[in-house]
Design an enzyme around this catalytic site. Sequence first.
Site, PDB file in Angstrom:
ATOM      1  CB  CYS A  10      -0.951  -0.006   1.198  1.00 38.88           C
ATOM      2  SG  CYS A  10      -2.507  -0.858   0.834  1.00 38.88           S
ATOM      3  CG  ASP A  42     -19.161   4.113   3.368  1.00 45.12           C
ATOM      4  OD1 ASP A  42     -19.215   3.785   4.560  1.00 45.12           O
ATOM      5  OD2 ASP A  42     -19.841   5.038   2.877  1.00 45.12           O
TER       6      ASP A  42
END
Length: 500
Positions: free
Chosen positions: A164, A196
């Site tokens: 990431c 979200d």
Amino acid sequence: MQTLTDADIFAAGDIGAVVDHPRPKAGVFAVRQGPPLTENIRLRLLGEAAKPFRPQEKFLSLISTGDKCAVVSRGNWAAEGAWAWRWKDFIDQRFMQKFNKLPEMYPAKMDQDVHLDPRLVGAEHAAELVRAGVSEIGDLPKGLTDTEKALGAISTFVMRCGGCGSKVGSTMLDRVLAELAPSSRSDVVIGLDEPDDAAVVNVPEGKQLVQSVDFFRSFIGDPFVFGKVAANHALGDIFAMGAEPQTALATVTIPYGVESKVEADLLQLLSGALNVLSTENTALVGGHTSEGSELALGLTVTGFVDAGTAMRKSGMNTGDILVLTKPLGTGALFAADMRCKAKGRWVCAALCSMTQSNRAAADCFIGYGTTAMTDVSGFGLLGHLVEMTKASGVATTVTLDIVPALEGTLEVMDKGIFSSLHAENVRLRRAISGLEKAARNPVYPLIFDPQTAGGLLASVPADNAESCVNALRELGYGSAIAIGEVREADAGQPAIQLLV
């Protein structure tokens, strides 16, 4: 050629005047300034002193008088006549050929030593300093990094994290998303405008989900156009199944670079994709953006279709007519474009074809009772036809000479230029009968050419085929044509017969 007011700005040609050495605004000076300009820019980047430049004092002038005659002069000498025009024409033609006939490009042989310019050691030293955590601008070679902005640019290309840690920063991503206007749908409960972790969508009652994913690296220098092509390509699978697209998730790889450049490329890329998705009433509901060595875009598209009505490759019936909607050749043309061997109009025509939606064609086929359908993409016409015949348990006959090709495709293939996937696709030739004769036809290589955002291939009942082709042409698919027919399979015989 280094400006007097800013040591980082250089000028050449008509826009600049050499102090203490005034010269006429003639092309010969601009051409001669090229090599020393390149050399001095390199030296400036490496923090070294630029080399002085003194333009020549005498030069040859050749001016056409418009009647295939010319005036020639050099210093105090001058003459005129048709011979001078022929001389000028020879020089002009020779110069322009340098742009029309570019040298071949060959891949680097990684098993051999590659010669490096010793002056590049300066840049490598700067990169090592950045890796070591240098924070003071003065610690770097003078001229290479005079500002914090330059230091940031260098640090862009050193060690990059994986996982990431390779994601594009949220601040930049937020700025890009704020500039976009993705289409909305009432059946999207949670989409791109919410923070979200995942999208939430409603599935209409009585419908089945249809999902497909495509991903590939860019083959052109315009991120916006590439985004359009990639989106159109991804939607092709949904339309080929007779489905209605609903949502899309984007997977983006953006090249390492200065933040402003990365942001601009990302904005253009997603704007191009959204241009197509919005037209097709498809909502972009999320995705993932990471750093990489090359620009690439993938789209996971979800659609829906009435239960039990999805179009398949396995429905071909004996007697059906094979109809193709778009010309072939994108693989070879862009392989040629990478070598600077493709004409501009060929590339433009190919891009127009690649950005043409398959929706109307799919609806047309369904309206005329098509029995099987697929989009022609990476495996080429033959590869997808093999899939259809195998799944349907039939054989087919294709008239090779009428298979449509994009302008320029056969010409570049005749020069031996093919897509890198072409050789892999050729392995399917074992499915062809009459191979020896067909292989001598200049159209033969076309059936192996991998397509990006290609057209649809469908089997249509014979009674409806002519009307279907005419309807497709009226819808804007000008190259739509019946290329063959479906026949009974012969045990132990190749499934595809090529007629020449």
